[in-house]
Scaffold this motif. Structure first.
Motif, short mmCIF file in Angstrom:
data_model
loop_
_atom_site.label_atom_id
_atom_site.label_comp_id
_atom_site.label_asym_id
_atom_site.label_seq_id
_atom_site.Cartn_x
_atom_site.Cartn_y
_atom_site.Cartn_z
N PRO A 56 0.82 -1.22 0.00
CA PRO A 56 0.00 0.00 0.00
C PRO A 56 0.85 1.26 0.00
O PRO A 56 0.72 2.12 0.87
CB PRO A 56 -0.82 -0.14 1.28
CG PRO A 56 0.05 -0.94 2.18
CD PRO A 56 0.85 -1.86 1.32
N VAL A 57 1.77 1.34 -0.94
CA VAL A 57 2.69 2.48 -1.04
C VAL A 57 2.53 3.06 -2.43
O VAL A 57 2.78 2.37 -3.42
CB VAL A 57 4.14 2.01 -0.82
CG1 VAL A 57 5.09 3.17 -0.98
CG2 VAL A 57 4.29 1.38 0.55
N HIS A 58 2.06 4.30 -2.51
CA HIS A 58 1.70 4.85 -3.82
C HIS A 58 2.77 5.73 -4.42
O HIS A 58 2.46 6.66 -5.15
CB HIS A 58 0.38 5.62 -3.71
CG HIS A 58 -0.76 4.75 -3.28
ND1 HIS A 58 -1.29 4.79 -2.02
CD2 HIS A 58 -1.44 3.79 -3.95
CE1 HIS A 58 -2.26 3.90 -1.92
NE2 HIS A 58 -2.37 3.28 -3.07
N SER A 59 4.03 5.46 -4.09
CA SER A 59 5.06 6.33 -4.67
C SER A 59 5.27 5.99 -6.15
O SER A 59 5.66 6.85 -6.93
CB SER A 59 6.37 6.18 -3.91
OG SER A 59 6.82 4.84 -3.96
N LEU A 68 -4.44 -4.05 -2.96
CA LEU A 68 -3.43 -3.75 -1.96
C LEU A 68 -3.54 -4.70 -0.78
O LEU A 68 -4.63 -5.17 -0.44
CB LEU A 68 -3.60 -2.31 -1.45
CG LEU A 68 -3.45 -1.23 -2.51
CD1 LEU A 68 -3.78 0.12 -1.92
CD2 LEU A 68 -2.05 -1.24 -3.07
N PRO A 71 -2.44 -2.46 5.26
CA PRO A 71 -1.37 -1.67 5.85
C PRO A 71 -1.38 -1.67 7.39
O PRO A 71 -0.36 -1.36 8.01
CB PRO A 71 -1.64 -0.25 5.32
CG PRO A 71 -3.09 -0.23 5.06
CD PRO A 71 -3.48 -1.62 4.67
N VAL A 72 -2.51 -2.02 8.00
CA VAL A 72 -2.61 -1.87 9.45
C VAL A 72 -1.65 -2.83 10.16
O VAL A 72 -0.88 -2.44 11.03
CB VAL A 72 -4.06 -2.12 9.93
CG1 VAL A 72 -4.16 -1.98 11.42
CG2 VAL A 72 -5.00 -1.14 9.25
N ALA B 42 -8.22 1.86 5.95
CA ALA B 42 -6.99 2.58 6.26
C ALA B 42 -6.40 3.20 5.00
O ALA B 42 -5.92 4.34 5.03
CB ALA B 42 -5.97 1.63 6.89
N VAL B 43 -6.45 2.45 3.88
CA VAL B 43 -5.91 3.00 2.63
C VAL B 43 -6.73 4.21 2.20
O VAL B 43 -6.19 5.24 1.79
CB VAL B 43 -5.89 1.91 1.54
CG1 VAL B 43 -5.56 2.51 0.20
CG2 VAL B 43 -4.89 0.83 1.89
N LEU B 47 -5.27 7.98 1.66
CA LEU B 47 -5.36 8.76 0.43
C LEU B 47 -6.09 10.07 0.69
O LEU B 47 -5.75 11.12 0.13
CB LEU B 47 -6.07 7.95 -0.65
CG LEU B 47 -5.29 6.74 -1.15
CD1 LEU B 47 -6.09 5.96 -2.17
CD2 LEU B 47 -3.97 7.18 -1.75
N ALA B 52 1.06 9.14 0.59
CA ALA B 52 1.21 8.10 -0.42
C ALA B 52 1.46 6.74 0.22
O ALA B 52 0.99 5.72 -0.28
CB ALA B 52 2.35 8.45 -1.37
N ALA B 54 0.57 4.28 2.80
CA ALA B 54 -0.52 4.07 3.75
C ALA B 54 -0.01 3.60 5.11
O ALA B 54 -0.61 3.89 6.14
CB ALA B 54 -1.51 3.05 3.19
N PHE B 201 -0.37 15.67 -3.10
CA PHE B 201 -0.13 14.23 -2.99
C PHE B 201 1.19 13.87 -3.67
O PHE B 201 1.47 14.32 -4.77
CB PHE B 201 -1.28 13.47 -3.63
CG PHE B 201 -1.16 11.99 -3.54
CD1 PHE B 201 -1.58 11.32 -2.40
CD2 PHE B 201 -0.62 11.26 -4.58
CE1 PHE B 201 -1.46 9.95 -2.30
CE2 PHE B 201 -0.50 9.88 -4.48
CZ PHE B 201 -0.92 9.23 -3.34
#
Lengths: 115, 285, 88, 69, 149
Positions: A56-59, A68, A71-72, B42-43, B47, B52, B54, B201
């Motif tokens: 869950p990393v949107h870089s 995804l 992430p928790v 959570a995601v 966002l 970016a 999470a 973002f």
């Protein structure tokens, strides 16, 4: 495959416990405790995994483009890895102190010293 | 309890737990399943607050109070280690011997040291964008500093490292996290709420307080690791009790069990086996 | 088939964990613990948790072995001096 | 490593050398930062140069600490 | 499952498992050499996984390992100097491990560099490769020097 990670986590936990209980050296016992700790990481991350998912990393991906994983549980685990290391340090410090006061780190000899 | 009984008790306990685990794993959510209600929410929340990564959002925004507890454990265990490993009255310090290290190793360390430190800063600064954050980057940077010990010697490390300053930095990082949290109170909401502007973002300034909290944790973790290792290094190298040898001449014994076979030498053995090794390593370069 | 990397990494972790417990000498154990840390980092990566893997790499490669080895050094020096006092 | 004591150069020369060494490290490390980051914008550059300066000083301090014996 | 992941799996089975076995048995020198080899191979597997999952962000892991791994090996080299010197003479197997630690890096990194779009990402990849190569070479050399007396 659907339970393999859980079994590995259980195996690590039990192996670490056996190592701690049969240890003849407190430093080895602390190392075995580290193995026990790692079993919780394996369990948590296995619970959060999603088949075909990605981090869950949107870089480098667009939000919503790929499924995804959770992430928790990752957040829980990542702080514990570092905090666990400092706790290991505290335990090692106690072992050093035991060695200073009693001249041995063998749990059996320590028990005899206490009488 | 005799060792034999103890082993039996252990075997029973292990067998029992193993049986329970074997039954339970079939009731757990199957590995790789598609249902992750908490994760999806959570995601979404991450966002929405333009973070970016999470995981960083969960750590430093959604569950920031939990992280406060985690870092309190970290702070506490460092404090405990410092207290347990302090120099007591019957102990004195000996000056560590200079260690001869092969030339290539030393040159490698001196070039790698800034690279590791900058990598650590990079990992901390991009915690809310790419994998990383204060916990990881702090450890990376602190480890990098100790290249000076492993590849040069302890005296070189001591020359650039002021434990006092790092202790202050540790406290400052902890205080920084606590104070950043009060921003939420000042804005009239809950403690540790993200109240700063969220930014764009995917840039370094996105996510409001997340990068700042990351930086505070990074400072705290890096300083904590340096202080911890300083205590261990002092104990292992410098501090000796009366009658104990210093770093000048520790023997070469392998496992503790084999050491007893060695004949007891005088306390002032100057020809300890470590000495020649150290100087010999210098010649290798 | 898609989960072959996960299965292999799990196998590696299980082997390394067992070996770490079975190695009784703390010095040799710290080496195996270092390898276990790397195996865990790999497992976390294939479980799509790069953040955790980074954490594990940072802690497991140098920090934990350094602390363990420094403790061993102190403990052995102490034990040696105690033995000498007994002999004298 | 060198055992011989060399005469110390004048203070201005030493200061210039120190500044030169730090500046060199600073430039190299800023370049490294540019390689590490994904997108280049003004804030990244500011943070990168700001982070590289103390690290450059640390690099010089480490070299001096290792050379002094 | 694509070719990169398959390559990562192959490296894991053929490289990491034997290296783990070598790190668990034998004299200390062999164990430390195996630890160094494990570090390098893990970094390479991480690079392959990053390509296989199409996530360049995972490359940061390999970068961090490339800078920290040598520090870890040097810790052992430093604190086990006595035991390393007391280890029996080097065997061809140990020499092979030292060689594999450096020889495995260029093919993997170059193969990845060819498929990466030219740009800063390529430079970062090559930098990771260079750091790995330099670190592994320095560590192997330091360990050999400790044995050489």
């Amino acid at each position: 495959m659907s339970v393999l990670p859980y079994l590995v986590a259980g195996w690590l936990f039990l192996a670490g416990c056996v190592g701690m209980a049969t240890s003849r050296n407190l430093i080895h016992a602390v190392g075995s405790l580290a193995v026990c700790q790692s079993s919780t990481y394996v369990l948590l991350l296995a619970v959060g995994y999603r088949r075909g998912g990605t981090a869950p990393v949107h870089s480098d991906i667009r939000p919503g483009s790929r499924p995804l994983v959770d992430p928790v549980v990752q957040a829980l685990t990542l702080t514990d890895v570092v905090v666990g290391a400092t706790v290991t340090a505290l335990l090692l410090a106690l072992v050093v102190q035991v060695a200073k006061r009693h001249g041995t780190v063998d749990p059996d000899e320590l028990r005899e010293l206490r009488g | 309890m005799s060792p034999r009984t103890r082993l039996w008790v252990l075997a029973c306990g292990v067998a029992g737990v193993a049986a329970l685990l074997a039954v339970t794993v079939w009731r757990l959510p199957p590995f790789g399943g598609a249902r992750h209600p908490y994760g999806e929410r959570a995601v979404e929340a991450a966002l929405a607050s333009r973070v970016a990564n999470a995981v960083a959002s969960v750590n430093f925004d959604q569950r920031a109070f939990d992280t406060l507890g985690e870092q309190a454990i970290l702070f506490g265990s460092v404090l405990g280690t410092v207290v347990v490993l302090r120099q007591t009255r019957d102990e004195r310090r000996v000056e560590p011997e200079p260690a001869g290290v092969a030339g290539p190793v030393r040159r490698y360390a001196l070039i790698a040291l800034p690279v590791v430190l900058l990598t650590g800063v990079y990992v901390v600064a991009h915690g809310q964008l790419s994998p990383g954050g204060g916990f990881q980057g702090g450890v990376v940077a602190a480890t990098g500093l100790h290249l000076l010990y492993v590849a040069v010697d302890y005296r070189a490390l001591k020359r650039v490292r002021s434990v006092h300053l790092f202790t202050l930095a540790d406290a400052a990082g902890e205080a920084g996290y606590l104070l950043l949290g009060t921003g939420g109170l000042l804005a009239g909401t809950a403690y540790l709420t993200d109240v700063l502007p969220l930014g764009t973002f995917g840039t370094l300034a996105s996510g409001g307080t997340v990068p700042l909290l990351n930086a505070a944790i990074g400072v705290e973790v890096a300083a904590a690791v340096v202080v911890l290792l300083a205590r261990f290094l002092d104990q292992a190298i410098e501090i000796v009790t009366s009658g104990e040898e210093g770093d000048r001449a520790p023997g070469t014994d392998g496992a503790p069990g084999t050491g007893g076979a060695r004949p007891a030498g005088g306390t002032g053995r100057a020809d300890g086996a470590d000495g020649p090794h150290r100087t010999g390593r210098g010649g290798a370069g | 088939m898609d989960e072959l990397p996960v299965a292999l990494a799990l196998l590696l972790v299980a082997c390394a964990g067992t070996a770490a417990v079975a190695t009784r000498d703390p010095v040799r154990q710290s080496l195996v613990l270092g390898v276990l840390g790397l195996a865990l980092a790999l497992l976390f990566t294939v479980l799509q948790a790069p953040d955790v893997a980074l954490s594990q790499l940072a802690v497991g490669t140098a920090l934990t072995p350094l602390m363990v080895l420094l403790s061993v050094r102190k403990v052995r020096r102490k034990a040696r001096s105690e033995r000498r006092e007994e002999h004298e | 490593m060198r055992g011989t004591v060399r005469p110390r150069p004048p203070r201005a020369r030493r200061a210039a050398r120190a500044a030169g060494e730090t500046a060199l490290w600073w430039a190299v490390l800023t370049g490294l930062w540019l390689v590490l980051i994904q997108t280049v914008d003004r804030l990244e550059l500011v943070v990168g140069t700001a982070a590289a300066l103390p690290v450059a000083c640390a690099a010089r301090a480490a070299r001096l600490a290792a050379a002094h014996r | 499952m694509n070719g990169w992941l398959a390559a990562a799996c192959a490296l894991l089975v053929l490289g990491l498992l034997p290296a783990l076995a070598a790190a668990c048995t034998g004299p200390v020198l062999r164990r430390v050499l195996a630890q160094n080899l494990t570090t390098v191979l893990t970094a390479l597997v991480l690079l392959l996984l990053a390509q296989g999952y199409a996530r360049p962000a995972y490359g940061d892991l390999a970068l961090v390992l490339a800078v920290l791994g040598p520090a870890g090996t040097l810790v052992f080299e430093r604190l086990l100097a006595e035991e390393l010197a007391a280890s029996p003479a080097r065997t061809p197997f140990q020499r092979l491990m030292g060689l594999a630690g450096t020889a495995a890096v260029p093919p993997v990194v170059l193969a990845l560099a060819v498929v990466t779009d030219p740009g800063r990402a390529t430079v970062k990849l090559l930098l990771t490769g260079c750091l790995l190569l330099a670190g592994s070479a320095v560590c192997t050399r330091a360990l050999t020097a400790a044995w050489g007396r």
